[in-house]
Design a protein around this motif. Structure first.
Motif, PDB file in Angstrom:
ATOM      1  N   PRO A   1     -14.831  37.313 -43.027  1.00 20.88           N
ATOM      2  CA  PRO A   1     -13.730  38.549 -43.840  1.00 20.88           C
ATOM      3  C   PRO A   1     -13.268  38.231 -44.862  1.00 20.88           C
ATOM      4  O   PRO A   1     -13.023  36.995 -45.268  1.00 20.88           O
ATOM      5  N   PRO A   2     -12.711  38.979 -45.301  1.00 16.03           N
ATOM      6  CA  PRO A   2     -11.759  38.753 -46.839  1.00 16.03           C
ATOM      7  C   PRO A   2     -10.259  38.076 -46.815  1.00 16.03           C
ATOM      8  O   PRO A   2     -10.203  36.973 -47.339  1.00 16.03           O
ATOM      9  N   CYS A   3      -9.288  37.552 -45.552  1.00 18.00           N
ATOM     10  CA  CYS A   3      -8.766  36.720 -45.667  1.00 18.00           C
ATOM     11  C   CYS A   3      -9.715  35.634 -46.172  1.00 18.00           C
ATOM     12  O   CYS A   3      -8.701  34.591 -46.493  1.00 18.00           O
ATOM     13  N   ILE A   4     -10.802  34.875 -45.423  1.00 12.94           N
ATOM     14  CA  ILE A   4     -11.809  33.715 -45.608  1.00 12.94           C
ATOM     15  C   ILE A   4     -11.904  33.693 -47.679  1.00 12.94           C
ATOM     16  O   ILE A   4     -11.957  32.857 -47.574  1.00 12.94           O
TER      17      ILE A   4
ATOM     18  N   ASN B   1      -5.359  33.870 -34.761  1.00 12.24           N
ATOM     19  CA  ASN B   1      -4.921  35.595 -35.209  1.00 12.24           C
ATOM     20  C   ASN B   1      -4.358  35.839 -36.691  1.00 12.24           C
ATOM     21  O   ASN B   1      -4.005  35.595 -37.039  1.00 12.24           O
ATOM     22  N   CYS B   2      -5.322  37.391 -36.682  1.00 13.71           N
ATOM     23  CA  CYS B   2      -4.746  37.982 -37.171  1.00 13.71           C
ATOM     24  C   CYS B   2      -3.353  37.743 -37.957  1.00 13.71           C
ATOM     25  O   CYS B   2      -2.641  38.178 -38.529  1.00 13.71           O
ATOM     26  N   ASP B   3      -2.275  38.559 -36.779  1.00 13.49           N
ATOM     27  CA  ASP B   3      -0.972  38.700 -37.210  1.00 13.49           C
ATOM     28  C   ASP B   3       0.154  37.551 -36.829  1.00 13.49           C
ATOM     29  O   ASP B   3       0.602  37.750 -38.397  1.00 13.49           O
ATOM     30  N   LYS B   4      -0.580  36.424 -37.346  1.00 16.90           N
ATOM     31  CA  LYS B   4      -0.445  35.358 -37.605  1.00 16.90           C
ATOM     32  C   LYS B   4      -0.889  34.527 -38.832  1.00 16.90           C
ATOM     33  O   LYS B   4       0.488  34.082 -39.474  1.00 16.90           O
ATOM     34  N   ILE B   5      -1.830  35.455 -39.310  1.00 17.49           N
ATOM     35  CA  ILE B   5      -1.985  35.145 -40.969  1.00 17.49           C
ATOM     36  C   ILE B   5      -0.609  35.689 -41.830  1.00 17.49           C
ATOM     37  O   ILE B   5      -0.792  35.879 -42.176  1.00 17.49           O
ATOM     38  N   ARG B   6      -1.433  36.923 -41.306  1.00 14.56           N
ATOM     39  CA  ARG B   6      -0.077  38.338 -42.111  1.00 14.56           C
ATOM     40  C   ARG B   6       1.064  37.690 -42.250  1.00 14.56           C
ATOM     41  O   ARG B   6       1.671  37.715 -43.083  1.00 14.56           O
ATOM     42  N   ALA B   7       1.675  37.242 -41.023  1.00 13.85           N
ATOM     43  CA  ALA B   7       3.683  36.802 -41.204  1.00 13.85           C
ATOM     44  C   ALA B   7       3.279  35.129 -41.922  1.00 13.85           C
ATOM     45  O   ALA B   7       4.404  35.049 -42.777  1.00 13.85           O
TER      46      ALA B   7
HETATM   47  S1  SF4 Z   1      -6.321  38.388 -41.388  1.00 18.85           S
HETATM   48 FE1  SF4 Z   1      -7.340  39.708 -40.050  1.00 18.85          FE
HETATM   49  S2  SF4 Z   1      -7.392  41.503 -40.845  1.00 18.85           S
HETATM   50 FE2  SF4 Z   1      -6.884  40.249 -42.002  1.00 18.85          FE
HETATM   51  S3  SF4 Z   1      -8.793  40.330 -43.630  1.00 18.85           S
HETATM   52 FE3  SF4 Z   1      -8.584  38.377 -42.224  1.00 18.85          FE
HETATM   53  S4  SF4 Z   1      -9.622  39.023 -40.460  1.00 18.85           S
HETATM   54 FE4  SF4 Z   1      -9.693  41.144 -41.286  1.00 18.85          FE
END
Ligand code: SF4
Length: 400
Positions: free
Chosen positions: A245-248, A355-361
């Motif tokens: 995934p893009p975040c990785i 989880n994605c929400d934790k990564i975003r935070a």
């Molecule tokens: S955090 Fe979740 S939504 Fe964001 S790039 Fe990674 S996999 Fe995709």
């Protein structure tokens, strides 16, 4: 009950059991494992659910809800495995068939039937073509707008172009077919969310669910046999960096100082280790030594990638903080050490990818979602889905 996440089922659970955990603890007294499996086992014999599952007497309604939630209980023990894929596939088809043609208000989809005159006649003529003799009656019926849904809700489920939808006064207006598609998406997401939430209570579930999970896995392995053989089973396998995934991918490029520890030690370490050696953890407290027989894969394949990514950070993470390598081992479950043995695994928790929400935070700069991120709640799910898709593609090409 047409939708086990719908209002009637919600009311039944609330009034009769109080909460979901109590319901799950009581279910084994009312249904057997075989009984529950009837909801999914039909996929081994046919493409379509059998008639007897589509037509139920009102007396069977409650039992049907029990069977459904029993499956969620089993998924709580394996919230990312092929069991989930099997359950989603079978239930979307089964409940989708039951809902086909019936009123979708009252289901989990937040829609209401539209009132006569709500859509201006002029617009209706353009959209539904009621007078056009070239449009046959079934097509006219198919085009008919039946529901409206608040735009904010609609946008969380819709991934097509907005030009394909009639929008007016803050609502999206939907045909039966479109509403059913959205229901399927919402239903699948809810199953995933529920099994993940329930996994936090998996220790409190009766043994019944362990047996059910095992039987589900057998059915899933049988059903996805071809694909699993192609993939070499859903289990440890070489990493496919192109499917990350893009975040990785962002973390692998190296990140600035403020994000380094989170991106490398927490996210990359957990993602790479689970993706490589235990993509479908059999239980919550799994240890590295449950999945591999030596530290070779970690030392030769995973650590070098983590260290390289750390070196790409500004300033380079492990030069700046050499002790951070102990933290990497800690997150792999070996305790705070830089010279672990396999027997040390279990000295700390092997962190599951956040989880994605934790990564975003925690590190908003890492999340740059692409089209495959839609509906994904965890980067590992993203990767497993893409792996599965590739497997299907390869299988199709192979058969051609
Ligand atoms: S955090 Fe979740 S939504 Fe964001 S790039 Fe990674 S996999 Fe995709």
């Amino acid at each position: 009950m047409k939708d086990p996440f719908g209002k009637d089922a919600e009311r039944l659970i609330r009034e009769e059991f109080g909460d979901l955990l109590t319901l799950l603890q009581r279910i084994p007294l009312s249904v057997s494992v075989d009984d529950v499996l009837t909801l999914v086992a039909w996929v081994l014999a046919s493409e379509e659910p059998p008639e007897k599952l589509l037509r139920r007497s009102p007396l069977e309604e409650t039992k049907d809800v029990f069977r459904f939630y029993a499956l969620l209980g089993a998924l709580a023990l394996s919230p990312y495995g092929i069991e989930l894929e099997l359950v989603e596939k079978a239930l979307v088809k089964l409940y989708g068939k039951r809902l086909k043609g019936s009123d979708l208000s009252g289901t989990m989809l937040m829609v209401e039937e539209i009132q006569t005159g709500e859509v201006p006649e002029r617009d209706r003529k353009i959209l539904e073509k009621p007078m056009d003799k070239n449009v046959d009656p079934s097509e006219r019926e198919r085009r008919k707008l039946r529901y409206r849904m608040r735009l904010a809700e609609f946008l969380t489920l819709w991934d097509g172009s907005l030009k394909e939808v009639y929008i007016r006064g803050g609502y999206a207006y939907l045909t039966q077919e479109t509403a059913l598609q959205l229901w399927e998406r919402a239903f699948t997401r809810r199953i995933e969310r529920a099994s993940r939430l329930l996994s936090k209570m998996s220790d409190e579930l009766p043994e019944f669910y362990g047996e059910l999970r095992e039987r589900l896995r057998n059915i899933a392995e049988e059903h996805f046999k071809e694909r699993l053989e192609k993939l070499g089973k859903v289990g440890a396998q070489p990493l496919r960096f192109d499917l990350f995934p893009p975040c990785i991918k962002e973390a692998l490029k190296g990140v600035p100082a403020g994000m380094r520890n989170y991106a490398i030690t927490v996210l990359l370490t957990s993602f790479l280790s689970y993706a490589r050696i235990c993509p479908n953890p059999p239980r919550k407290d799994v240890r590295v030594r449950d999945c591999v027989e030596s530290l070779d894969i970690i030392e030769k394949e995973i650590l070098p990638v983590i260290i390289e990514a750390g070196n790409r950070c500004t300033p380079p993470l492990f030069e700046d903080q050499p002790h951070e390598i102990k933290n990497v081992w800690y997150h792999l479950g070996f305790g705070l050490t830089d010279r672990p043995t396999l027997e040390d695994s279990g000295n700390s928790t092997w962190y599951f990818p956040p989880n994605c929400d934790k990564i975003r935070a925690n590190a908003p700069g890492l999340c740059k979602p692409d089209k495959y991120c839609r509906g994904v709640k965890n980067p590992l799910t993203y990767y497993l889905r893409r792996l599965a898709r590739e497997g299907r593609k390869d299988a199709a090409e192979g058969s051609e």
